[in-house]
Design a protein around this motif. Structure first.
Motif, PDB file in Angstrom:
ATOM      1  N   GLY A   3      73.131  39.507  70.644  1.00 49.57           N
ATOM      2  CA  GLY A   3      72.082  39.487  71.651  1.00 49.57           C
ATOM      3  C   GLY A   3      72.570  39.651  73.072  1.00 49.57           C
ATOM      4  N   GLU A   4      73.878  39.506  73.301  1.00 44.76           N
ATOM      5  CA  GLU A   4      74.411  39.602  74.667  1.00 44.76           C
ATOM      6  C   GLU A   4      74.502  41.070  75.095  1.00 44.76           C
ATOM      7  OE1 GLU A   4      75.135  37.010  76.737  1.00 44.76           O
ATOM      8  OE2 GLU A   4      74.143  35.886  75.141  1.00 44.76           O
ATOM      9  N   THR A  29      60.584  39.593  76.514  1.00 44.45           N
ATOM     10  CA  THR A  29      61.630  39.859  75.520  1.00 44.45           C
ATOM     11  C   THR A  29      61.809  41.334  75.164  1.00 44.45           C
ATOM     12  OG1 THR A  29      60.051  39.545  73.714  1.00 44.45           O
ATOM     13  CG2 THR A  29      61.315  37.597  74.419  1.00 44.45           C
ATOM     14  N   GLY A  50      67.510  41.890  74.265  1.00 45.79           N
ATOM     15  CA  GLY A  50      68.809  41.515  73.714  1.00 45.79           C
ATOM     16  C   GLY A  50      69.410  42.668  72.934  1.00 45.79           C
ATOM     17  N   HIS A  51      70.746  42.703  72.918  1.00 40.66           N
ATOM     18  CA  HIS A  51      71.445  43.797  72.232  1.00 40.66           C
ATOM     19  C   HIS A  51      71.711  43.447  70.772  1.00 40.66           C
ATOM     20  CE1 HIS A  51      74.187  47.264  71.837  1.00 40.66           C
ATOM     21  NE2 HIS A  51      74.762  46.478  70.934  1.00 40.66           N
ATOM     22  N   TYR A  52      71.127  44.235  69.888  1.00 35.63           N
ATOM     23  CA  TYR A  52      71.440  44.216  68.451  1.00 35.63           C
ATOM     24  C   TYR A  52      71.605  45.675  68.060  1.00 35.63           C
ATOM     25  CZ  TYR A  52      69.933  39.403  68.677  1.00 35.63           C
ATOM     26  OH  TYR A  52      69.844  38.076  69.028  1.00 35.63           O
ATOM     27  N   LEU A  58      68.884  43.092  64.057  1.00 40.39           N
ATOM     28  CA  LEU A  58      67.893  42.395  64.880  1.00 40.39           C
ATOM     29  C   LEU A  58      67.061  41.437  64.022  1.00 40.39           C
ATOM     30  CD1 LEU A  58      66.156  42.022  67.477  1.00 40.39           C
ATOM     31  CD2 LEU A  58      64.851  44.043  66.725  1.00 40.39           C
ATOM     32  N   ALA A  62      67.645  37.655  64.938  1.00 36.21           N
ATOM     33  CA  ALA A  62      66.598  37.168  65.840  1.00 36.21           C
ATOM     34  C   ALA A  62      65.227  37.593  65.304  1.00 36.21           C
ATOM     35  CB  ALA A  62      66.816  37.711  67.246  1.00 36.21           C
ATOM     36  N   LEU A  65      62.294  37.963  67.644  1.00 34.62           N
ATOM     37  CA  LEU A  65      62.435  39.111  68.545  1.00 34.62           C
ATOM     38  C   LEU A  65      62.073  40.406  67.813  1.00 34.62           C
ATOM     39  CD1 LEU A  65      63.270  40.143  71.311  1.00 34.62           C
ATOM     40  CD2 LEU A  65      65.665  39.923  70.610  1.00 34.62           C
TER      41      LEU A  65
END
Ligand code: AMP
Ligand code: ZN
Length: 125
Positions: A3-4, A29, A50-52, A58, A62, A65
């Motif tokens: 997610g970062e 989001t 967020g980065h997936y 994803l 999350a 998300l």
């Protein structure tokens, strides 16, 4: 960490405002913006902030998300009049998650393609 933001990711840069995009919707989001190389009269990408790397990671990392992305895909479609908010059918739309380079994924930050505004063949190419 999952997610970062990733320094070398184009869509993380769009989230950060470092790369311009034609944003059609934004939530706390998610961001939805027009594809730079549209494949249909409506072609909007919906991404998690967020980065997936792809849809499956994803959904695993999350799930709420992932649900936000899918709900926003529907909101984009309604906003583009591809479906009626009153429940009528509209012309419909397609949500696509290309996963893996062999399937055409070129940006490894999960994104839903929302496509509509023309006839959509089945099976897809
Ligand atoms: P995919 O090939 O499924 O990974 O989808 C990536 C999509 O991102 C493609 O449809 C590209 O046209 C689109 N794209 C690439 N760069 C940009 C950008 N700067 N702004 C908007 N869309 C982009
Ligand atoms: Zn990213």
């Amino acid at each position: 960490m999952a997610g970062e933001p990733q320094a070398d990711c184009l869509f993380c840069k769009i989230v950060a405002g470092e790369v311009p995009a034609t944003v059609v919707r934004e939530t706390p989001t998610t961001v939805a913006f027009r594809d730079i190389n549209p494949q249909a009269p409506t072609h909007v990408l919906v991404i998690p902030k967020g980065h997936y790397p792809d849809a499956a990671s994803l959904a695993t990392g999350a799930p709420e998300l992932a649900a936000d992305v899918l709900r926003e895909a529907g909101e984009v479609a309604a906003g583009e009049a591809l479906v009626s908010r009153e429940g009528g059918p509209g012309t419909g739309y397609r949500v696509v998650f290309n996963t893996g380079s062999g399937a055409g994924q070129t940006v490894f930050h999960a994104h839903a393609h929302v496509l509509g505004g023309r006839g959509l063949e089945w099976p897809p190419g």
